[in-house]
Design an enzyme around this catalytic site. Structure first.
Site, PDB file in Angstrom:
ATOM      1  N   LYS A  64       0.580  -1.328  -0.043  1.00 26.57           N
ATOM      2  CA  LYS A  64       0.239   0.137  -0.061  1.00 26.57           C
ATOM      3  C   LYS A  64       0.537   1.424  -0.146  1.00 26.57           C
ATOM      4  O   LYS A  64       1.111   1.818  -0.422  1.00 26.57           O
ATOM      5  CB  LYS A  64      -0.779  -0.055   1.093  1.00 26.57           C
ATOM      6  CG  LYS A  64      -1.644  -0.670   1.287  1.00 26.57           C
ATOM      7  CD  LYS A  64      -2.950  -0.924   2.469  1.00 26.57           C
ATOM      8  CE  LYS A  64      -2.105  -0.945   3.766  1.00 26.57           C
ATOM      9  NZ  LYS A  64      -1.318  -2.379   3.639  1.00 26.57           N
ATOM     10  N   THR A  65       1.863   1.001   0.854  1.00 26.96           N
ATOM     11  CA  THR A  65       2.941   2.469   0.881  1.00 26.96           C
ATOM     12  C   THR A  65       3.767   2.622   0.064  1.00 26.96           C
ATOM     13  O   THR A  65       4.026   3.349  -0.889  1.00 26.96           O
ATOM     14  CB  THR A  65       3.564   2.212   1.804  1.00 26.96           C
ATOM     15  OG1 THR A  65       2.214   1.932   3.178  1.00 26.96           O
ATOM     16  CG2 THR A  65       4.280   3.570   2.390  1.00 26.96           C
ATOM     17  N   ASP A 109      -1.990   6.747   6.060  1.00 26.98           N
ATOM     18  CA  ASP A 109      -1.094   5.538   6.087  1.00 26.98           C
ATOM     19  C   ASP A 109      -2.451   5.432   7.597  1.00 26.98           C
ATOM     20  O   ASP A 109      -2.575   6.162   8.261  1.00 26.98           O
ATOM     21  CB  ASP A 109      -0.049   5.782   6.928  1.00 26.98           C
ATOM     22  CG  ASP A 109       0.264   3.878   6.535  1.00 26.98           C
ATOM     23  OD1 ASP A 109      -0.529   3.118   6.203  1.00 26.98           O
ATOM     24  OD2 ASP A 109       1.602   3.481   6.615  1.00 26.98           O
ATOM     25  N   THR A 158      -5.376  -1.183   6.898  1.00 22.90           N
ATOM     26  CA  THR A 158      -5.999  -2.625   7.275  1.00 22.90           C
ATOM     27  C   THR A 158      -7.258  -2.743   7.633  1.00 22.90           C
ATOM     28  O   THR A 158      -7.372  -4.325   7.103  1.00 22.90           O
ATOM     29  CB  THR A 158      -4.688  -2.997   7.803  1.00 22.90           C
ATOM     30  OG1 THR A 158      -5.081  -2.016   9.087  1.00 22.90           O
ATOM     31  CG2 THR A 158      -3.306  -3.085   7.219  1.00 22.90           C
ATOM     32  N   ARG A 217       6.581  -7.840   2.612  1.00 21.53           N
ATOM     33  CA  ARG A 217       7.147  -7.073   3.912  1.00 21.53           C
ATOM     34  C   ARG A 217       7.998  -8.190   4.326  1.00 21.53           C
ATOM     35  O   ARG A 217       9.512  -8.604   4.848  1.00 21.53           O
ATOM     36  CB  ARG A 217       6.986  -6.761   4.585  1.00 21.53           C
ATOM     37  CG  ARG A 217       7.768  -6.111   5.643  1.00 21.53           C
ATOM     38  CD  ARG A 217       7.088  -5.518   6.720  1.00 21.53           C
ATOM     39  NE  ARG A 217       6.420  -3.587   6.101  1.00 21.53           N
ATOM     40  CZ  ARG A 217       5.360  -2.926   6.143  1.00 21.53           C
ATOM     41  NH1 ARG A 217       4.529  -3.255   7.218  1.00 21.53           N
ATOM     42  NH2 ARG A 217       5.415  -2.343   5.702  1.00 21.53           N
TER      43      ARG A 217
HETATM   44  P1  ADP Z   1       1.523  -2.143   3.526  1.00 23.51           P
HETATM   45  O1  ADP Z   1       2.213  -0.715   2.828  1.00 23.51           O
HETATM   46  O2  ADP Z   1       1.120  -1.869   3.167  1.00 23.51           O
HETATM   47  O3  ADP Z   1       2.027  -2.022   4.844  1.00 23.51           O
HETATM   48  P2  ADP Z   1       4.902  -1.775   2.128  1.00 23.51           P
HETATM   49  O4  ADP Z   1       4.066  -0.933   0.749  1.00 23.51           O
HETATM   50  O5  ADP Z   1       5.572  -0.635   3.537  1.00 23.51           O
HETATM   51  O6  ADP Z   1       2.987  -2.417   2.316  1.00 23.51           O
HETATM   52  O7  ADP Z   1       5.485  -2.628   1.155  1.00 23.51           O
HETATM   53  C1  ADP Z   1       6.715  -3.819   2.620  1.00 23.51           C
HETATM   54  C2  ADP Z   1       8.153  -3.688   1.754  1.00 23.51           C
HETATM   55  O8  ADP Z   1       7.737  -5.108   0.560  1.00 23.51           O
HETATM   56  C3  ADP Z   1       8.112  -2.521   0.807  1.00 23.51           C
HETATM   57  O9  ADP Z   1       9.592  -1.928   1.656  1.00 23.51           O
HETATM   58  C4  ADP Z   1       8.994  -2.783  -0.666  1.00 23.51           C
HETATM   59  O10 ADP Z   1      10.341  -3.868  -0.255  1.00 23.51           O
HETATM   60  C5  ADP Z   1       8.120  -4.478  -0.604  1.00 23.51           C
HETATM   61  N1  ADP Z   1       6.940  -4.125  -1.556  1.00 23.51           N
HETATM   62  C6  ADP Z   1       6.017  -4.118  -1.645  1.00 23.51           C
HETATM   63  N2  ADP Z   1       4.866  -4.438  -2.913  1.00 23.51           N
HETATM   64  C7  ADP Z   1       5.765  -4.929  -3.190  1.00 23.51           C
HETATM   65  C8  ADP Z   1       5.836  -4.912  -5.049  1.00 23.51           C
HETATM   66  N3  ADP Z   1       4.489  -4.878  -5.382  1.00 23.51           N
HETATM   67  N4  ADP Z   1       6.827  -5.158  -5.531  1.00 23.51           N
HETATM   68  C9  ADP Z   1       7.991  -5.570  -4.540  1.00 23.51           C
HETATM   69  N5  ADP Z   1       8.133  -5.356  -3.389  1.00 23.51           N
HETATM   70  C10 ADP Z   1       7.113  -4.559  -2.905  1.00 23.51           C
END
Ligand code: ADP
Length: 342
Positions: A64-65, A109, A158, A217
């Site tokens: 998402k981030t 977020d 989430t 992650r």
């Molecule tokens: P969320 O915000 O959903 O908790 P993040 O966007 O922070 O998740 O993702 C966590 C880590 O996973 C990121 O730092 C990145 O390195 C990796 N990641 C997430 N999505 C992808 C993707 N589609 N392709 C490659 N790496 C990804």
């Protein structure tokens, strides 16, 4: 004189940011979401208008981030980041809104944690790019109407179920991120091993992917650990036995479940005879917050059909009993007694 130990700063790549894709085209997986967001981004860029507000939902660590930070990069606009939990009152949100440049992105977020008053303050900002500020109190109160520069709000949550309908409806796009497939995770592991400058063989990348609960992650965290293990206990190359040994040492099993996941399953299996049981009761028994279970532990276990949700609570499936190596029949008889299984 003994030498001072050499103080080294931690390797710079041991940071989420260094593995996080910078542009949407570098992201792996989520192809359908990617295709839709890409169209919206290209169209907005062509029209020179702000992109419509987007809400991303899904379990933690799925990107998402990453989407929220790649989109402004691709649009060539600035991005501000705020957390719903930290925006306690409208005055906390106001600086973000007034600082937002034309067509820039404001990423919030954990948007489900916005208090009601902040949420309501956000509605006119999202809809008409204005905010209503109340000055004074009681009969002397006046409303000051302030115009904002058109911006894009990207929300991440989430728990889309906790978002109020009026807030949800103000997002033009709502995208759900799902768990990643094994080939997608293996691709992420292989790419990131290159970024970390560590050699990895394909079966080892597949092994790490298979034990990462469908979550990039976790794949990244596990890759970092396996790299450390390979460098400390082997010649630095991540081979299949190295990957397996390293993950075993962390207590990560073949399904990718970590000790907390297994404790959750074992608690339902042992203490509650397989369920059905409410999540609060499980959380109290495990001494963790119910939110941790709902947000971080349960989504993958539900998705893997190890647990089901019933109207009366959570229940283990036969797959879970098999994975834990316990029998549902034995467990019913011994419910509440000390554990019998290994
Ligand atoms: P969320 O915000 O959903 O908790 P993040 O966007 O922070 O998740 O993702 C966590 C880590 O996973 C990121 O730092 C990145 O390195 C990796 N990641 C997430 N999505 C992808 C993707 N589609 N392709 C490659 N790496 C990804």
């Amino acid at each position: 004189m003994p030498r001072e130990p050499l103080l080294q700063s931690p390797p710079k790549y041991d940071d989420d940011r260094d593995l996080r894709p910078q542009r949407m085209q570098d992201m792996v997986g989520q192809r359908e979401v990617y295709a839709r967001v890409r169209i919206a981004v290209e169209a907005a860029a062509k029209r020179g208008e702000p992109l419509g507000h987007i809400l991303f939902d899904g379990p933690p660590g799925l990107g998402k981030t990453t989407f929220a930070t790649c989109i402004p990069h691709d649009l060539g606009v600035s991005c501000q980041v705020a957390s719903g939990a930290a925006l306690a009152a409208p005055k906390d949100l106001l600086p973000y809104l007034t600082n937002a440049e034309e067509r820039s992105v404001l990423f919030v977020d954990e948007i489900h944690r916005l208090p009601k008053a902040v949420e309501e303050f956000l509605y006119p900002a999202m809809e008409d790019f204005r905010v209503d500020i109340i000055l004074g109190e009681g009969v002397n109160a006046r409303t000051l109407n302030m115009r904002l520069r058109p911006f894009t709000l990207i929300g991440a949550t989430t728990r889309t179920g906790l978002l109020s309908a009026p807030l949800r409806d103000r997002f033009q796009m709502r995208e759900h991120l799902d768990f990643y497939s094994l080939p997608e995770l293996a691709e992420i592991v292989t790419r990131n091993a290159k970024k970390l400058r560590v050699e990895i063989v394909d079966p080892a990348a597949a092994e790490i992917a298979g034990r990462s609960r469908g979550t990039p992650r976790l794949a990244n965290n596990r890759l970092r650990w396996v790299r450390d293990y390979a460098q400390a206990k082997a010649d630095g190359t991540i081979t299949l036995p190295v990957a397996r040994d390293a993950l075993e040492m962390l207590g990560i099993d073949v399904l990718g479940l970590d000790p907390q996941d297994r404790k959750y399953l074992e608690t339902i299996g042992r203490v509650f005879a397989g369920g059905p049981v409410g999540v609060e009761a499980v959380a109290h028994t495990m001494n963790v917050a119910p939110d941790t279970l709902v947000d971080e532990v349960e989504p993958f276990l539900l998705r893997s059909e190890l647990v089901v949700r019933t109207p009366r609570g959570r229940k283990l499936t036969p797959n879970a009993f098999e994975h834990l190596g316990i029998s549902p029949a034995i467990d019913v008889k011994t419910a509440g007694q000390p554990r019998l299984f290994t």
